[in-house]
Every structure is written in C-alpha cells, then in structure tokens.
Enzyme design. Structure first.
Site, PDB file in Angstrom:
ATOM      1  N   GLY A   1     -10.019 -20.451  14.414  1.00 39.79           N
ATOM      2  CA  GLY A   1     -10.994 -20.343  13.340  1.00 39.79           C
ATOM      3  C   GLY A   1     -12.100 -19.342  13.608  1.00 39.79           C
TER       4      GLY A   1
ATOM      5  N   LYS B   1      -9.600 -50.371  13.763  1.00 42.76           N
ATOM      6  CA  LYS B   1      -9.359 -51.459  12.803  1.00 42.76           C
ATOM      7  C   LYS B   1      -8.018 -51.350  12.095  1.00 42.76           C
ATOM      8  CE  LYS B   1     -13.762 -53.406  12.221  1.00 42.76           C
ATOM      9  NZ  LYS B   1     -14.937 -52.633  11.875  1.00 42.76           N
TER      10      LYS B   1
ATOM     11  N   ARG C   1      -1.304 -43.454  19.736  1.00 45.41           N
ATOM     12  CA  ARG C   1      -2.284 -42.628  20.447  1.00 45.41           C
ATOM     13  C   ARG C   1      -3.282 -41.959  19.495  1.00 45.41           C
ATOM     14  NH1 ARG C   1       2.022 -39.968  24.684  1.00 45.41           N
ATOM     15  NH2 ARG C   1       1.510 -41.367  26.392  1.00 45.41           N
TER      16      ARG C   1
ATOM     17  N   SER D   1     -12.615  -5.234  11.961  1.00 45.18           N
ATOM     18  CA  SER D   1     -11.953  -4.041  11.418  1.00 45.18           C
ATOM     19  C   SER D   1     -12.763  -3.469  10.255  1.00 45.18           C
ATOM     20  CB  SER D   1     -10.552  -4.409  10.910  1.00 45.18           C
ATOM     21  OG  SER D   1      -9.881  -5.170  11.868  1.00 45.18           O
TER      22      SER D   1
ATOM     23  N   ASP E   1      -8.323 -16.686   9.922  1.00 52.37           N
ATOM     24  CA  ASP E   1      -9.563 -17.480   9.973  1.00 52.37           C
ATOM     25  C   ASP E   1     -10.209 -17.712   8.603  1.00 52.37           C
ATOM     26  OD1 ASP E   1      -9.339 -17.578  12.753  1.00 52.37           O
ATOM     27  OD2 ASP E   1     -10.379 -15.670  12.973  1.00 52.37           O
TER      28      ASP E   1
ATOM     29  N   VAL F   1       0.853  -1.204   0.000  1.00 54.25           N
ATOM     30  CA  VAL F   1       0.000   0.000   0.000  1.00 54.25           C
ATOM     31  C   VAL F   1       0.882   1.245   0.000  1.00 54.25           C
ATOM     32  CG1 VAL F   1      -1.699   1.324   1.342  1.00 54.25           C
ATOM     33  CG2 VAL F   1      -1.922  -1.168   1.200  1.00 54.25           C
TER      34      VAL F   1
ATOM     35  N   HIS G   1      -1.844 -19.602  19.858  1.00 54.35           N
ATOM     36  CA  HIS G   1      -1.386 -18.427  19.122  1.00 54.35           C
ATOM     37  C   HIS G   1      -0.175 -18.664  18.231  1.00 54.35           C
ATOM     38  CE1 HIS G   1      -4.169 -16.652  21.924  1.00 54.35           C
ATOM     39  NE2 HIS G   1      -4.212 -15.602  21.127  1.00 54.35           N
ATOM     40  N   LEU G   2       0.443 -19.832  18.335  1.00 51.74           N
ATOM     41  CA  LEU G   2       1.553 -20.071  17.405  1.00 51.74           C
ATOM     42  C   LEU G   2       1.044 -20.046  15.963  1.00 51.74           C
ATOM     43  CD1 LEU G   2       1.739 -23.213  16.078  1.00 51.74           C
ATOM     44  CD2 LEU G   2       2.277 -23.765  18.433  1.00 51.74           C
TER      45      LEU G   2
END
Ligand code: F6P
Length: 326
Positions: free
Chosen positions: A174, A215, A166, A108, A131, A26, A256-257
């Site tokens: 999001g 399975k 696991r 915003s 997001d 910009v 926040h990563l």
C-alpha cells in the site's frame, strides 16, 4: 505550440498489472492517429542511456494478458540530477521525440513534472500502481488486479485459519496508503483492517478480539497495510500474542505476489481507455496532466494535484467492514 509527430512511451517505478495494456493502447492509438512511437526501455534510466527503439503496431501484439511491463522498469538516481535530465533531453532530441507518455505511480509522475518544467517539454502521465494512492482518478491501473489477488489469497488462508481456529494477521502492500488493506478486507470478509490513516488503538484491537474472535468466531483474519512506522503485521500480532497468549496467532505477509498476475478485466479496460485518451490529450494540445477516470469519465488531472499524496480513505468503508463481520 510545436506539432507532435512522434511520441516516446515508457513505464517507470514499480510495475503494476495492466501496464502492458496501457503500452498497447498508447502505441496503437498513436499509430492510428498518424504518429510515430519510440519505446523507451527501463524508464528514466533508459531515457538517459538511450535505450530507445521504434514500435510498430505488432510490437505490442499478444501482451494485453500479461502482468509486469514489456518495457521493463529500473530506478534512476541519475535522473534526480539536472545533468542526468540533460542527457535524457539530448536523447529525446536525437530521437525526434516531441512528447512523452509516462506510465507509472507518484515517483514517475514527479519525474515527469520536473522534466516537463525544466525543458518546457510535453508530458502526459498514465496512473499505474497497485497502491491506488494517486488523486483525481477513481482507481489506478493494477489496483483491481491486486485486490483480486489479495481476495483469492485470503480465501485460501481462511481455509486453514478455520480448520485450526487461528487468528491471522495478513500484511498487504500500500506504500503508506490503506486502500488495498481496507477494500481487500471487505472483499475477503476480514474481521478487521488496520490502515495507516485510520488509527487503530490497542483498545480497538482488544475490543475486536473480545467481541469477534472470542465470542463468535472460529477464525479471524485481520488485514494490515504494510507500514514501516508501526512495523505492520508483526507488530500487531505481537501485541495480541502478549495479551492473549492462549490465542493461536499466525502472520502472513503477501509481498510481491500482489504485483504480479494477469490483469483483471477492469484494469485492462481502464488501461486501454487511459492509453487512448493520452494520445487524444496530446492532439488536443494538453500538456503535463495525468489521465484519470472520474465517475467513468476521462479527466485530465494536473501533475501537482495527482501526486499530492493526500487521497483520503473513506472511513465509512471501515464501518461497513465492522458492521458486516460481526
Ligand atoms: O508500488 C507498489 C509497492 O508495492 C508498494 O506498496 C511497496 O511499498 C513497494 O511497491 C515495494 O517495492 P519494491 O520492494 O519492489 O521496491
């Protein structure tokens, strides 16, 4: 229509990787076209407090590769009131700003929409949020980088999940939308994705455990979109733990990563294109639109459409995830 000689630029709301690329584009496009640039620090709060400095081309040198925003971002309760907006407008007049370019997400753009209407003031928005929940653009700035971050992190979780056989519930951001969870799930080869707009009933989860994990799988990853209503990953992990106490279940909340890191090539390119397009839009006399990229073409999306909050998630993507994770 008054001639535009000076633009104000700011970032607002939550930061997203690629915002710096947009600030750079910009600024440089404005100067290239003979306009002055006034940078507003800390979003609408800075507009009210008068934190405004003039930018030159070198003010944005060497920032394209950094996440976050050099202009900072801060919430502003004051901007929600007409008195606060009056102060913001007074500063705009004092600084000789003729149009505002706001880089940010739905909150915003909402702010820009109100301000533009109240003062009949030209505003242009550039969509930046991890997001991806704005309408009228293929993707928002920051989404691709966040997806890559999720993919690389889940790859690492997969290593340990497989070693220990696991089942992991990985919660991603999001803001009520499931784009990061669904596409992050496809990119990382997750076995299931739980997204707010597509109901995942207990039965479906059971089906997944029976057919996938039990399975054929040595490990399983379920991506869960953060969701205040359901309780996110904790909630679904508890459901499974209660029903299948023999399963070794773990939860990982990425947090926040996902918002940090150097922007991807895609985000740098769209931010650069949208930044340049914002100046072209103002010079063409366009007002109160968000710059979007639709099918690789620059488009101008009215604020009210962009923030409608009804961007649909493609159900086929969930089917694809299911089909290829058997
Ligand atoms: O806009 C991105 C987002 O990451 C949302 O998905 C999340 O709900 C929110 O920001 C969290 O913001 P914070 O904790 O910084 O207020």
């Amino acid at each position: 229509m008054a001639e535009i000689k000076c633009i104000g630029i700011m970032t607002s709301g939550n930061d997203a990787p690629g915002m710096n690329c947009a600030i750079r584009a910009v600024t440089r496009a404005a100067i290239y076209n003979g306009l002055k640039v006034k940078a507003v620090y800390r979003g609408y709060k800075g507009l009210i407090d008068g934190e405004i400095v003039e930018f030159e081309t070198q003010s944005v040198s060497n920032i394209i590769q950094f996440g976050g925003t050099i202009l900072k971002s801060s919430p502003s309760k004051e901007f929600l009131n007409p008195e606060g907006r009056q102060k913001a407008y007074d500063n705009i007049v004092k600084e000789g700003i003729d149009a505002l370019v706001v880089i940010g997400g739905d909150g915003s753009i909402q702010g820009a929409k109100i301000f533009a209407q109240e003062y009949d003031f030209p505003c242009i928005a550039i969509p930046a949020t991890i997001d991806n929940n704005l309408c009228g653009t293929d993707t928002t700035i920051g989404y691709d980088t966040a997806l890559n971050t999720i993919m690389h992190t889940v790859d690492k979780i997969r290593d340990t999940a497989t070693s220990h056989e696991r089942l992991f519930f990985v919660e991603v951001m999001g803001d009520g939308a499931g784009f990061l969870a669904l596409n992050g799930g496809i990119a990382s080869g997750a076995e299931e994705a739980i997204v707010p707009t597509i109901e995942i009933e207990e039965e479906q989860l059971n089906h997944f455990v029976q057919n996938g994990f039990r399975k054929t799988k040595g490990s399983s990853i379920v991506l869960v979109a953060a969701n205040e209503q359901t309780g996110g990953a904790m909630h679904y992990a508890d459901l499974i733990k209660n029903q299948y106490p023999e399963l070794d279940v773990r939860i990982s909340i990425l947090g926040h990563l996902q918002r940090g890191g150097s922007p991807s090539a895609h985000d740098r390119i769209i931010a650069s294109r949208m930044g340049a397009a914002s100046i072209q839009a103002l010079l063409k006399g366009l007002r109160n639109v968000m710059i979007g990229i639709d099918n690789d073409e620059i488009v101008y999306v009215p604020f009210s459409r962009a923030i409608k909050n009804n961007r649909a998630i493609d159900r086929n993507l969930l089917d694809i995830l299911h089909n290829i994770s058997i």
